[in-house]
Design a protein around this motif. Sequence first.
Motif, short mmCIF file in Angstrom:
data_model
loop_
_atom_site.label_atom_id
_atom_site.label_comp_id
_atom_site.label_asym_id
_atom_site.label_seq_id
_atom_site.Cartn_x
_atom_site.Cartn_y
_atom_site.Cartn_z
N GLY A 127 86.51 39.67 101.83
CA GLY A 127 87.68 40.53 101.75
C GLY A 127 88.98 39.77 101.95
N MET A 128 90.04 40.42 101.53
CA MET A 128 91.38 39.85 101.62
C MET A 128 92.03 40.27 102.94
N ILE A 129 93.02 39.50 103.37
CA ILE A 129 93.69 39.75 104.64
C ILE A 129 95.20 39.55 104.49
N LEU A 130 95.94 40.03 105.47
CA LEU A 130 97.37 39.76 105.52
C LEU A 130 97.58 38.26 105.74
N PRO A 131 98.62 37.69 105.16
CA PRO A 131 98.90 36.28 105.43
C PRO A 131 99.26 36.10 106.90
N PRO A 150 91.25 49.73 100.10
CA PRO A 150 89.90 49.94 100.62
C PRO A 150 88.83 49.08 99.93
N ASN A 151 89.06 48.72 98.67
CA ASN A 151 88.10 47.91 97.93
C ASN A 151 88.32 46.41 98.13
N ARG A 152 89.42 46.03 98.72
CA ARG A 152 89.77 44.60 98.85
C ARG A 152 89.74 44.08 100.28
N ARG A 170 92.58 24.99 97.32
CA ARG A 170 91.55 25.53 98.21
C ARG A 170 91.04 24.49 99.22
N HIS A 171 90.89 23.24 98.81
CA HIS A 171 90.36 22.23 99.72
C HIS A 171 91.30 21.96 100.90
N ARG A 172 92.59 22.27 100.75
CA ARG A 172 93.55 22.09 101.85
C ARG A 172 93.78 23.37 102.64
N SER A 173 93.73 24.51 101.95
CA SER A 173 94.14 25.77 102.58
C SER A 173 92.98 26.68 102.96
N GLY A 174 91.85 26.53 102.31
CA GLY A 174 90.75 27.47 102.51
C GLY A 174 91.00 28.82 101.85
N LEU A 175 92.00 28.86 100.95
CA LEU A 175 92.34 30.12 100.28
C LEU A 175 91.92 30.09 98.82
N LEU A 176 91.35 31.22 98.38
CA LEU A 176 91.00 31.38 96.98
C LEU A 176 92.19 31.85 96.16
N GLY A 177 93.20 32.40 96.84
CA GLY A 177 94.39 32.88 96.16
C GLY A 177 95.18 33.84 97.02
N ALA A 178 96.25 34.36 96.42
CA ALA A 178 97.11 35.36 97.06
C ALA A 178 97.66 36.26 95.96
N LEU A 201 98.40 40.09 99.98
CA LEU A 201 97.19 39.68 100.69
C LEU A 201 96.79 38.29 100.25
N VAL A 202 96.12 37.58 101.13
CA VAL A 202 95.52 36.29 100.79
C VAL A 202 94.01 36.45 100.83
N ASP A 203 93.33 35.56 100.11
CA ASP A 203 91.88 35.65 99.98
C ASP A 203 91.24 34.38 100.55
N PRO A 204 90.89 34.39 101.84
CA PRO A 204 90.28 33.20 102.44
C PRO A 204 88.84 33.02 101.98
N ASP A 205 88.45 31.75 101.79
CA ASP A 205 87.09 31.49 101.33
C ASP A 205 86.05 31.63 102.45
N TYR A 206 86.50 31.80 103.68
CA TYR A 206 85.58 31.87 104.81
C TYR A 206 85.35 33.31 105.29
#
Length: 156
Positions: free
Chosen positions: A38-42, A125-127, A108-116, A30-35
């Motif tokens: 919760g996390m999502i599939l890439p 269910p918690n993520r 993050r400034h290029r991708s908008g992602l906090l991590g993967a 999963l990736v963690d977008p800052d926008y």
Amino acid sequence: MRDPRLLAEPPVCRLGCLVLVRNLRGDVLLVDPDYMDGMILPGGSARPNEPPHLAAARHLHAETGLHIRLAGIAAVDFTPADRYLERLNLVFDGGTVCDDTRLTVPPRHRSGLLGARFVPVRDLPNRTSPAQLARITEALACRATLPALVHGQRAA
């Protein structure tokens, strides 16, 4: 011959191209977008006239550094318009990678992602949001994938 009536008003629908990747333990990438909460599939939207399997592979590589050839679809998910336009999400089966696979997330400034990261199925269910959880659960339950086709030929 092109019929101009067919191109005059194209439908307003985004095509989401997502990837389900697991590690040998069965954890889900999963990736963690800052926008979003919760996390999502890439993955992400296909560009105009971009084959969906290539769009999914492009987003997967941009978000995680992984190069995976995608040929099968594990799930198709239609999402009605809410705060975004309606969209059709194709979840490609990215297969299984080694547990020690290195992920490369752009800044993050290029991708908008906090991590993967790989998340154990019991922690999903918690993520993730309920809709994302349902999408992942259905894709995981898929026993066989649908072939991705481009003009009737298997995507390569």
